[in-house]
Design a protein around this motif. Structure first.
Motif, PDB file in Angstrom:
ATOM      1  N   GLY A 236       0.808  -1.200   0.000  1.00  0.00           N
ATOM      2  CA  GLY A 236       0.000   0.000   0.000  1.00  0.00           C
ATOM      3  C   GLY A 236       0.850   1.263   0.000  1.00  0.00           C
ATOM      4  N   ALA A 237       0.223   2.374   0.388  1.00  0.00           N
ATOM      5  CA  ALA A 237       0.879   3.681   0.318  1.00  0.00           C
ATOM      6  C   ALA A 237       1.894   3.892   1.433  1.00  0.00           C
ATOM      7  CB  ALA A 237      -0.170   4.787   0.360  1.00  0.00           C
ATOM      8  N   GLY A 238       1.818   3.110   2.504  1.00  0.00           N
ATOM      9  CA  GLY A 238       2.738   3.269   3.622  1.00  0.00           C
ATOM     10  C   GLY A 238       4.133   2.752   3.306  1.00  0.00           C
ATOM     11  N   ALA A 239       5.069   3.030   4.210  1.00  0.00           N
ATOM     12  CA  ALA A 239       6.464   2.625   3.992  1.00  0.00           C
ATOM     13  C   ALA A 239       6.736   1.186   4.420  1.00  0.00           C
ATOM     14  CB  ALA A 239       7.396   3.562   4.760  1.00  0.00           C
ATOM     15  N   GLU A 240       5.891   0.626   5.310  1.00  0.00           N
ATOM     16  CA  GLU A 240       6.160  -0.706   5.834  1.00  0.00           C
ATOM     17  C   GLU A 240       5.785  -1.785   4.815  1.00  0.00           C
ATOM     18  OE1 GLU A 240       3.818   1.366   6.822  1.00  0.00           O
ATOM     19  OE2 GLU A 240       2.105   0.370   7.773  1.00  0.00           O
ATOM     20  N   THR A 241       6.325  -2.978   5.048  1.00  0.00           N
ATOM     21  CA  THR A 241       6.016  -4.125   4.199  1.00  0.00           C
ATOM     22  C   THR A 241       4.512  -4.388   4.185  1.00  0.00           C
ATOM     23  OG1 THR A 241       8.150  -5.136   4.697  1.00  0.00           O
ATOM     24  CG2 THR A 241       6.431  -6.595   3.874  1.00  0.00           C
ATOM     25  N   GLY A 242       3.970  -4.651   3.005  1.00  0.00           N
ATOM     26  CA  GLY A 242       2.571  -5.057   2.912  1.00  0.00           C
ATOM     27  C   GLY A 242       2.429  -6.514   3.307  1.00  0.00           C
ATOM     28  N   GLU A 243       1.514  -6.814   4.235  1.00  0.00           N
ATOM     29  CA  GLU A 243       1.358  -8.184   4.721  1.00  0.00           C
ATOM     30  C   GLU A 243      -0.115  -8.535   4.888  1.00  0.00           C
ATOM     31  OE1 GLU A 243       5.482  -8.561   7.361  1.00  0.00           O
ATOM     32  OE2 GLU A 243       3.538  -8.665   8.354  1.00  0.00           O
ATOM     33  N   ARG A 244      -0.439  -9.776   4.536  1.00  0.00           N
ATOM     34  CA  ARG A 244      -1.773 -10.339   4.764  1.00  0.00           C
ATOM     35  C   ARG A 244      -1.570 -11.735   5.338  1.00  0.00           C
ATOM     36  NH1 ARG A 244      -5.568 -13.650   2.054  1.00  0.00           N
ATOM     37  NH2 ARG A 244      -7.760 -12.978   2.223  1.00  0.00           N
ATOM     38  N   ALA A 245      -2.011 -11.945   6.584  1.00  0.00           N
ATOM     39  CA  ALA A 245      -1.764 -13.199   7.298  1.00  0.00           C
ATOM     40  C   ALA A 245      -3.088 -13.902   7.569  1.00  0.00           C
ATOM     41  CB  ALA A 245      -1.043 -12.927   8.613  1.00  0.00           C
ATOM     42  N   VAL A 246      -3.154 -15.181   7.229  1.00  0.00           N
ATOM     43  CA  VAL A 246      -4.389 -15.949   7.408  1.00  0.00           C
ATOM     44  C   VAL A 246      -4.084 -17.319   7.990  1.00  0.00           C
ATOM     45  CG1 VAL A 246      -5.583 -14.796   5.498  1.00  0.00           C
ATOM     46  CG2 VAL A 246      -4.345 -16.927   5.085  1.00  0.00           C
ATOM     47  N   ILE A 247      -5.104 -17.883   8.622  1.00  0.00           N
ATOM     48  CA  ILE A 247      -5.116 -19.299   9.013  1.00  0.00           C
ATOM     49  C   ILE A 247      -6.100 -20.007   8.096  1.00  0.00           C
ATOM     50  CG2 ILE A 247      -5.642 -20.953  10.835  1.00  0.00           C
ATOM     51  CD1 ILE A 247      -5.103 -18.683  12.852  1.00  0.00           C
ATOM     52  N   LEU A 248      -5.646 -21.054   7.431  1.00  0.00           N
ATOM     53  CA  LEU A 248      -6.520 -21.894   6.619  1.00  0.00           C
ATOM     54  C   LEU A 248      -6.726 -23.224   7.321  1.00  0.00           C
ATOM     55  CD1 LEU A 248      -5.122 -21.372   2.993  1.00  0.00           C
ATOM     56  CD2 LEU A 248      -6.885 -20.064   4.185  1.00  0.00           C
ATOM     57  N   VAL A 249      -7.965 -23.687   7.332  1.00  0.00           N
ATOM     58  CA  VAL A 249      -8.311 -24.959   7.971  1.00  0.00           C
ATOM     59  C   VAL A 249      -9.108 -25.796   6.974  1.00  0.00           C
ATOM     60  CG1 VAL A 249      -9.523 -26.080   9.876  1.00  0.00           C
ATOM     61  CG2 VAL A 249      -8.374 -23.886  10.250  1.00  0.00           C
ATOM     62  N   ASP A 250      -8.739 -27.067   6.828  1.00  0.00           N
ATOM     63  CA  ASP A 250      -9.503 -27.943   5.947  1.00  0.00           C
ATOM     64  C   ASP A 250      -9.821 -29.256   6.655  1.00  0.00           C
ATOM     65  OD1 ASP A 250      -7.271 -29.955   5.308  1.00  0.00           O
ATOM     66  OD2 ASP A 250      -6.371 -28.122   4.534  1.00  0.00           O
ATOM     67  N   PHE A 251     -10.951 -29.843   6.290  1.00  0.00           N
ATOM     68  CA  PHE A 251     -11.435 -31.096   6.877  1.00  0.00           C
ATOM     69  C   PHE A 251     -11.656 -32.133   5.774  1.00  0.00           C
ATOM     70  CE2 PHE A 251     -12.669 -27.847   9.878  1.00  0.00           C
ATOM     71  CZ  PHE A 251     -12.555 -28.456  11.133  1.00  0.00           C
ATOM     72  N   THR A 252     -11.130 -33.348   6.002  1.00  0.00           N
ATOM     73  CA  THR A 252     -11.276 -34.438   5.047  1.00  0.00           C
ATOM     74  C   THR A 252     -11.550 -35.739   5.796  1.00  0.00           C
ATOM     75  OG1 THR A 252      -9.646 -33.370   3.611  1.00  0.00           O
ATOM     76  CG2 THR A 252     -10.210 -35.652   3.111  1.00  0.00           C
ATOM     77  N   PRO A 253     -12.543 -36.544   5.402  1.00  0.00           N
ATOM     78  CA  PRO A 253     -12.792 -37.822   6.079  1.00  0.00           C
ATOM     79  C   PRO A 253     -11.625 -38.785   5.893  1.00  0.00           C
ATOM     80  CG  PRO A 253     -14.659 -37.208   4.697  1.00  0.00           C
ATOM     81  CD  PRO A 253     -13.533 -36.290   4.344  1.00  0.00           C
ATOM     82  N   MET A 254     -11.331 -39.555   6.941  1.00  0.00           N
ATOM     83  CA  MET A 254     -10.308 -40.600   6.873  1.00  0.00           C
ATOM     84  C   MET A 254     -11.033 -41.940   6.787  1.00  0.00           C
ATOM     85  SD  MET A 254      -7.682 -39.100   9.759  1.00  0.00           S
ATOM     86  CE  MET A 254      -6.428 -40.338   9.427  1.00  0.00           C
ATOM     87  N   ARG A 255     -11.005 -42.562   5.604  1.00  0.00           N
ATOM     88  CA  ARG A 255     -11.717 -43.815   5.408  1.00  0.00           C
ATOM     89  C   ARG A 255     -10.782 -45.010   5.462  1.00  0.00           C
ATOM     90  NH1 ARG A 255     -16.752 -44.139   3.364  1.00  0.00           N
ATOM     91  NH2 ARG A 255     -17.900 -42.197   3.009  1.00  0.00           N
ATOM     92  N   GLN A 256     -11.364 -46.160   5.719  1.00  0.00           N
ATOM     93  CA  GLN A 256     -10.585 -47.391   5.735  1.00  0.00           C
ATOM     94  C   GLN A 256     -10.024 -47.668   4.346  1.00  0.00           C
ATOM     95  OE1 GLN A 256     -12.903 -50.769   6.890  1.00  0.00           O
ATOM     96  NE2 GLN A 256     -11.131 -51.967   7.499  1.00  0.00           N
ATOM     97  N   TYR A 257      -8.741 -48.014   4.281  1.00  0.00           N
ATOM     98  CA  TYR A 257      -8.072 -48.256   3.011  1.00  0.00           C
ATOM     99  C   TYR A 257      -7.590 -49.704   2.966  1.00  0.00           C
ATOM    100  CZ  TYR A 257      -4.699 -47.724  -0.807  1.00  0.00           C
ATOM    101  OH  TYR A 257      -4.019 -47.858  -1.993  1.00  0.00           O
ATOM    102  N   ILE A 258      -8.127 -50.485   2.019  1.00  0.00           N
ATOM    103  CA  ILE A 258      -7.779 -51.911   1.910  1.00  0.00           C
ATOM    104  C   ILE A 258      -7.355 -52.210   0.480  1.00  0.00           C
ATOM    105  CG2 ILE A 258      -8.644 -54.287   2.068  1.00  0.00           C
ATOM    106  CD1 ILE A 258     -10.555 -53.361   4.215  1.00  0.00           C
TER     107      ILE A 258
END
Length: 258
Positions: A236-258
């Motif tokens: 942006g217009a300021g002198a400091e580093t531009g930063e955007r910080a996020v937490i991403l969370v994802d959910f996936t089922p764990m199924r039986q694997y045979i």
């Protein structure tokens, strides 16, 4: 913005927005928030995109739907690379098709932060599962991602830089902070626009366009129902580093694997 009582919106419409600072009663001055924010100060560069201004850590956990218990999966040590965790999206990310990305592990401090624990509980409560899926544990991925740009002529870019679907049935994004940033615009569109740019979506067909501005402002995605995108950021217009910080969370089922 969707209200927090509309938990079915996520499943019915494919996306929903939330204000978790209000939901959790957390202020920016609170120690737990400041501790969480501090986790992003020395976030290492993404080893797969060092030129993209992307920094990240990643952790994996297991959530038991029947008891709502959560536990972290131990990190993996890769010799000279140190403690890492593998992240795999099959062919859902066109930039890393079939690649298991080894990403730097989250710190113990971050894992134990009460806000992250509250986020995981909240996010799970928004999801819906079939009877078969709910009979298995859920794999939970937690990403700390910071886009950072110093040069006014450059951009910091999320991956993939197009409308996409992630492969995990439910994905949530939670803003931790943004500073001196232009960009970071979120777009949600129908699945048929996967692989396209927002400019390719005809007028009136995008489902939403918004920016996350306030700390812990958030949104969720039902992956099969929508595609989504976040635009690159510029300083942006300021002198400091531009930063955007996020937490991403994802959910996936764990199924039986045979």
């Amino acid at each position: 913005m969707q209200t927090l009582t509309e938990s079915t919106t996520l499943v019915e419409q494919g996306f929903a927005r939330y204000d978790l600072a209000e939901e959790f009663g957390i202020a920016e001055s609170d120690d737990v928030y400041q501790s969480l924010r501090a986790e992003f100060v020395d976030l290492p560069p993404d080893p797969y995109a060092t030129e993209a201004g992307r920094n990240r850590r990643y952790a994996r956990g297991i959530y038991l739907p029947w008891s709502r218990e959560f536990s972290w999966i131990p990190n993996t040590h890769f010799d000279e690379q140190g403690w890492m965790n593998g992240y795999y999206q099959a062919d859902h990310n066109p930039e890393y098709v079939g690649v298991v990305r080894k990403l730097p592990a989250m710190s113990e401090t971050a894992r134990n932060n009460p806000i992250i624990r509250e986020i995981l509980s909240f996010d799970f409560a928004q999801t819906r599962w079939s009877q078969d899926d709910a009979a298995f544990p859920l794999h939970v991925g937690v990403h700390l991602i910071k886009l950072a740009v110093d040069d006014p002529g450059l951009e910091a870019i999320s991956s993939p830089n197009e409308l996409h679907q992630d492969g995990e049935p439910f994905v949530f994004a939670h803003l931790v902070y943004r500073r001196n940033v232009v960009g970071g615009v979120n777009v949600v569109a129908p699945p048929k626009y996967r692989g396209k740019q927002p400019a390719d979506v005809p007028d009136g067909e995008a489902l939403a366009e918004f920016e996350l501005i306030k700390p812990l402002e958030s949104y969720g995605i039902t992956d099969e129902k929508v595609s989504h995108y976040v635009s690159p950021i510029k300083r942006g217009a300021g002198a400091e580093t531009g930063e955007r910080a996020v937490i991403l969370v994802d959910f996936t089922p764990m199924r039986q694997y045979i």
